[in-house]
Design a protein around this motif. Sequence first.
Motif, PDB file in Angstrom:
ATOM      1  N   ALA A  15     -12.675   7.631   3.812  1.00 47.75           N
ATOM      2  CA  ALA A  15     -12.934   7.974   2.409  1.00 47.75           C
ATOM      3  C   ALA A  15     -12.041   9.106   1.932  1.00 47.75           C
ATOM      4  CB  ALA A  15     -14.405   8.349   2.242  1.00 47.75           C
ATOM      5  N   SER A  16     -11.627   9.980   2.854  1.00 46.86           N
ATOM      6  CA  SER A  16     -10.811  11.136   2.473  1.00 46.86           C
ATOM      7  C   SER A  16      -9.317  10.895   2.664  1.00 46.86           C
ATOM      8  CB  SER A  16     -11.222  12.356   3.301  1.00 46.86           C
ATOM      9  OG  SER A  16     -11.107  12.079   4.686  1.00 46.86           O
ATOM     10  N   GLY A  17      -8.936   9.701   3.125  1.00 51.83           N
ATOM     11  CA  GLY A  17      -7.523   9.407   3.328  1.00 51.83           C
ATOM     12  C   GLY A  17      -7.261   8.835   4.711  1.00 51.83           C
ATOM     13  N   PHE A  18      -6.012   8.918   5.150  1.00 56.29           N
ATOM     14  CA  PHE A  18      -5.617   8.361   6.444  1.00 56.29           C
ATOM     15  C   PHE A  18      -5.630   9.439   7.521  1.00 56.29           C
ATOM     16  CE2 PHE A  18      -3.733   5.244   3.570  1.00 56.29           C
ATOM     17  CZ  PHE A  18      -4.068   4.054   4.201  1.00 56.29           C
ATOM     18  N   THR A  19      -5.915   9.002   8.754  1.00 62.53           N
ATOM     19  CA  THR A  19      -5.832   9.875   9.927  1.00 62.53           C
ATOM     20  C   THR A  19      -5.065   9.129  11.017  1.00 62.53           C
ATOM     21  OG1 THR A  19      -7.937   9.055  10.831  1.00 62.53           O
ATOM     22  CG2 THR A  19      -8.017  11.033   9.434  1.00 62.53           C
ATOM     23  N   ASP A  79       0.849  -1.192   0.000  1.00 66.64           N
ATOM     24  CA  ASP A  79       0.000   0.000   0.000  1.00 66.64           C
ATOM     25  C   ASP A  79       0.888   1.247   0.000  1.00 66.64           C
ATOM     26  OD1 ASP A  79      -1.842   2.025   0.484  1.00 66.64           O
ATOM     27  OD2 ASP A  79      -3.072   0.781   1.805  1.00 66.64           O
ATOM     28  N   PRO A  80       1.259   1.749  -1.193  1.00 66.22           N
ATOM     29  CA  PRO A  80       2.119   2.933  -1.261  1.00 66.22           C
ATOM     30  C   PRO A  80       1.508   4.155  -0.574  1.00 66.22           C
ATOM     31  CG  PRO A  80       1.991   1.822  -3.392  1.00 66.22           C
ATOM     32  CD  PRO A  80       0.963   1.194  -2.523  1.00 66.22           C
ATOM     33  N   GLY A  81       0.169   4.298  -0.657  1.00 69.39           N
ATOM     34  CA  GLY A  81      -0.480   5.438  -0.016  1.00 69.39           C
ATOM     35  C   GLY A  81      -0.320   5.407   1.491  1.00 69.39           C
ATOM     36  N   ALA A  82      -0.450   4.221   2.086  1.00 72.13           N
ATOM     37  CA  ALA A  82      -0.273   4.095   3.528  1.00 72.13           C
ATOM     38  C   ALA A  82       1.176   4.368   3.922  1.00 72.13           C
ATOM     39  CB  ALA A  82      -0.686   2.696   3.978  1.00 72.13           C
ATOM     40  N   ALA A  83       2.127   3.863   3.134  1.00 72.83           N
ATOM     41  CA  ALA A  83       3.543   4.101   3.418  1.00 72.83           C
ATOM     42  C   ALA A  83       3.864   5.588   3.368  1.00 72.83           C
ATOM     43  CB  ALA A  83       4.413   3.328   2.435  1.00 72.83           C
ATOM     44  N   GLN A 114      -7.329  -6.834  -0.706  1.00 68.41           N
ATOM     45  CA  GLN A 114      -6.485  -6.247  -1.742  1.00 68.41           C
ATOM     46  C   GLN A 114      -5.120  -5.838  -1.181  1.00 68.41           C
ATOM     47  OE1 GLN A 114      -7.660  -6.149  -4.941  1.00 68.41           O
ATOM     48  NE2 GLN A 114      -9.395  -7.251  -4.058  1.00 68.41           N
ATOM     49  N   GLN A 115      -4.818  -6.295   0.050  1.00 69.93           N
ATOM     50  CA  GLN A 115      -3.564  -5.994   0.740  1.00 69.93           C
ATOM     51  C   GLN A 115      -3.393  -4.504   0.998  1.00 69.93           C
ATOM     52  OE1 GLN A 115      -0.699  -7.930  -1.933  1.00 69.93           O
ATOM     53  NE2 GLN A 115      -0.516  -9.595  -0.445  1.00 69.93           N
ATOM     54  N   GLU A 116      -4.525  -3.825   1.243  1.00 69.52           N
ATOM     55  CA  GLU A 116      -4.501  -2.407   1.570  1.00 69.52           C
ATOM     56  C   GLU A 116      -4.739  -2.228   3.062  1.00 69.52           C
ATOM     57  OE1 GLU A 116      -6.305  -0.481  -2.548  1.00 69.52           O
ATOM     58  OE2 GLU A 116      -7.660  -1.093  -0.934  1.00 69.52           O
ATOM     59  N   LEU A 117      -4.037  -1.274   3.647  1.00 72.69           N
ATOM     60  CA  LEU A 117      -4.152  -1.011   5.084  1.00 72.69           C
ATOM     61  C   LEU A 117      -5.485  -0.357   5.405  1.00 72.69           C
ATOM     62  CD1 LEU A 117      -2.713  -0.973   7.881  1.00 72.69           C
ATOM     63  CD2 LEU A 117      -1.976   1.359   7.312  1.00 72.69           C
ATOM     64  N   LEU A 118      -6.209  -0.931   6.353  1.00 73.43           N
ATOM     65  CA  LEU A 118      -7.445  -0.338   6.852  1.00 73.43           C
ATOM     66  C   LEU A 118      -7.213   0.388   8.170  1.00 73.43           C
ATOM     67  CD1 LEU A 118      -9.988  -3.224   6.107  1.00 73.43           C
ATOM     68  CD2 LEU A 118      -9.478  -1.193   4.724  1.00 73.43           C
ATOM     69  N   SER A 119      -6.462  -0.232   9.079  1.00 70.82           N
ATOM     70  CA  SER A 119      -6.129   0.421  10.344  1.00 70.82           C
ATOM     71  C   SER A 119      -4.849  -0.193  10.898  1.00 70.82           C
ATOM     72  CB  SER A 119      -7.265   0.280  11.360  1.00 70.82           C
ATOM     73  OG  SER A 119      -7.391  -1.069  11.783  1.00 70.82           O
ATOM     74  N   LEU A 120      -4.201   0.569  11.771  1.00 71.61           N
ATOM     75  CA  LEU A 120      -2.966   0.123  12.393  1.00 71.61           C
ATOM     76  C   LEU A 120      -2.944   0.645  13.827  1.00 71.61           C
ATOM     77  CD1 LEU A 120       0.561   0.014  10.887  1.00 71.61           C
ATOM     78  CD2 LEU A 120       0.221   1.244  13.029  1.00 71.61           C
ATOM     79  N   ARG A 121      -2.536  -0.220  14.777  1.00 72.18           N
ATOM     80  CA  ARG A 121      -2.543   0.170  16.186  1.00 72.18           C
ATOM     81  C   ARG A 121      -1.263  -0.306  16.880  1.00 72.18           C
ATOM     82  NH1 ARG A 121      -8.312   0.343  18.856  1.00 72.18           N
ATOM     83  NH2 ARG A 121      -9.583   0.946  17.080  1.00 72.18           N
ATOM     84  N   THR A 122      -0.865   0.453  17.882  1.00 71.20           N
ATOM     85  CA  THR A 122       0.211   0.042  18.776  1.00 71.20           C
ATOM     86  C   THR A 122      -0.014   0.685  20.134  1.00 71.20           C
ATOM     87  OG1 THR A 122       2.609  -0.145  19.046  1.00 71.20           O
ATOM     88  CG2 THR A 122       1.785   1.936  18.182  1.00 71.20           C
ATOM     89  N   GLN A 123       0.461   0.018  21.200  1.00 73.07           N
ATOM     90  CA  GLN A 123       0.280   0.503  22.562  1.00 73.07           C
ATOM     91  C   GLN A 123       1.630   0.585  23.260  1.00 73.07           C
ATOM     92  OE1 GLN A 123      -0.992  -2.641  21.695  1.00 73.07           O
ATOM     93  NE2 GLN A 123      -2.935  -1.935  20.852  1.00 73.07           N
ATOM     94  N   TRP A 124       1.747   1.493  24.218  1.00 72.20           N
ATOM     95  CA  TRP A 124       2.987   1.612  24.978  1.00 72.20           C
ATOM     96  C   TRP A 124       2.721   2.342  26.297  1.00 72.20           C
ATOM     97  CZ3 TRP A 124       1.552   4.896  21.153  1.00 72.20           C
ATOM     98  CH2 TRP A 124       1.649   6.261  21.388  1.00 72.20           C
ATOM     99  N   LEU A 125       3.705   2.238  27.207  1.00 69.97           N
ATOM    100  CA  LEU A 125       3.670   2.944  28.485  1.00 69.97           C
ATOM    101  C   LEU A 125       4.696   4.064  28.469  1.00 69.97           C
ATOM    102  CD1 LEU A 125       3.515  -0.018  31.056  1.00 69.97           C
ATOM    103  CD2 LEU A 125       1.617   1.343  30.187  1.00 69.97           C
ATOM    104  N   GLU A 126       4.320   5.204  29.010  1.00 70.80           N
ATOM    105  CA  GLU A 126       5.278   6.299  29.135  1.00 70.80           C
ATOM    106  C   GLU A 126       6.266   5.999  30.257  1.00 70.80           C
ATOM    107  OE1 GLU A 126       5.655   8.797  27.230  1.00 70.80           O
ATOM    108  OE2 GLU A 126       3.817   8.946  26.069  1.00 70.80           O
ATOM    109  N   ASN A 127       5.769   5.427  31.373  1.00 72.75           N
ATOM    110  CA  ASN A 127       6.607   5.072  32.518  1.00 72.75           C
ATOM    111  C   ASN A 127       6.225   3.667  32.989  1.00 72.75           C
ATOM    112  OD1 ASN A 127       7.953   7.793  33.033  1.00 72.75           O
ATOM    113  ND2 ASN A 127       5.793   8.364  33.175  1.00 72.75           N
TER     114      ASN A 127
END
Length: 448
Positions: A162-166, A102-106, A134-147
């Motif tokens: 519909a308007s792109g990625f956020t 997915d070049p657009g996602a990259a 179609q091997q296109e990215l729909l969503s991506l998530r990651t979690q972490w701790l600050e401390n």
Amino acid sequence: MKQELISTGLALADVVHRHPKRISAVLAALLLGGGGGAFAVASLAPTPPTEPVRLVAESVEPLSLSAQSDALDLFAFKLYRTEVTRAAETPENLLQRLGLADPGAAAFLRRNETTRQVLFGRAVRTVTAEANDQQELLSLRTQWLENSSDTHFKRLVVERSASGFTARIETAPLVATQRLASGIIQSTLFAATDDARVPDSVTKQLTEMFDSDVDFHRGLHRGDRFSVVYETLEADGEPMRAGKILSAEFVNRGKTLQAMWFQEPGASKGGYYAFDGQSLRKAYLVAPLEFSRMSSGFGMRNHPVLGYQREHNGVDYAAPTGTPVRTVGDGVVEFAGTQSGYGKVVYVKHRDRQSTVYAHLSRVDVRVGDNVIQGETIGAVGMTGVATGPHLHFELRVNNEPRDPSVLAEQRENVPISPSSKAQFAKLATGMKMQLAAASQISSASAE
């Protein structure tokens, strides 16, 4: 009419060409469903009915080919995959390892400041991606701790619209789950807990729980065992860090010690209690260091510097310079500074005319008049004063007369559960005993 049939046929052929796997899956499901139904009737049917059997016929109007084509588009597949980010990684590399093209996602991941900092910095992240067929990215998530002590976690969410990625960052509370573990000591406690995949922070809590009853420096024996039930704090199902121990059992030299966490209603903090409702807390810890080796005991010895027999008024613990030194009991700092052969030293005055001395420190972290609580760090191991190597010289004094520090382990603060909390405590204790029993079977099963 002929032209319409040709067009419909071409449309159907196009659908078959674009969705071969979907159509195969639907046909397989229909065949399996039919076969399963036939099997169910054949194997579970009652005795033949005595009532007359009637044949009922219904005419069914099938959907048009175009409607069936549209229906196939409803079978949209969503794919999920998880990967761990790597150092000096590019968006293209990450998406490729996630199985996406997915070049657009990259381009968005590279251009967006938030995603660049979170995903492609120095920190390692566990990333979960949702994609279409179609091997296109729909969503991506990651979690972490600050401390490491946080009770809430951060979550990066990248979504396609519909308007792109956020991209946005959310904050959510960690969810506590329970884990059970047990082990048998063959060499050291840490080796046994490592084998049982118990986090170091839980091992530390375990030693603190039973520190007043077990000498973890020199009192462990091969065959001693432990069982523990502890919290694991998770973010969206991913373990982020270990929480507190909920209950534990330690068998040392055949003596069984058990404890559980309990916080009375309305109390500002909780503590550990034996299953009979008595507080596990003692007036003094066994030793001023968490882990160390006693290099010299109490009584007469050949002085390592002076070279002749001399009374040793305390005990020495060999440990690396900088190892934290903790006060063994609540008290007030009587002296904090430098004193002749003791080098940098701290005196703590306790109740009942008792005091403790911590000598040869590399640094002092308290001042005269400070109130200190049991387990609080007051300095660090060193070799100031008369010392041949880094160690802590520790003394117990009663009316300013030296006593063997081993008697500290016998002084308990007997604080029972309040009468109003006994029923709640007993109910919780019953469940904790069952969990510990289950945890103890883990090491037994592994041994078999």
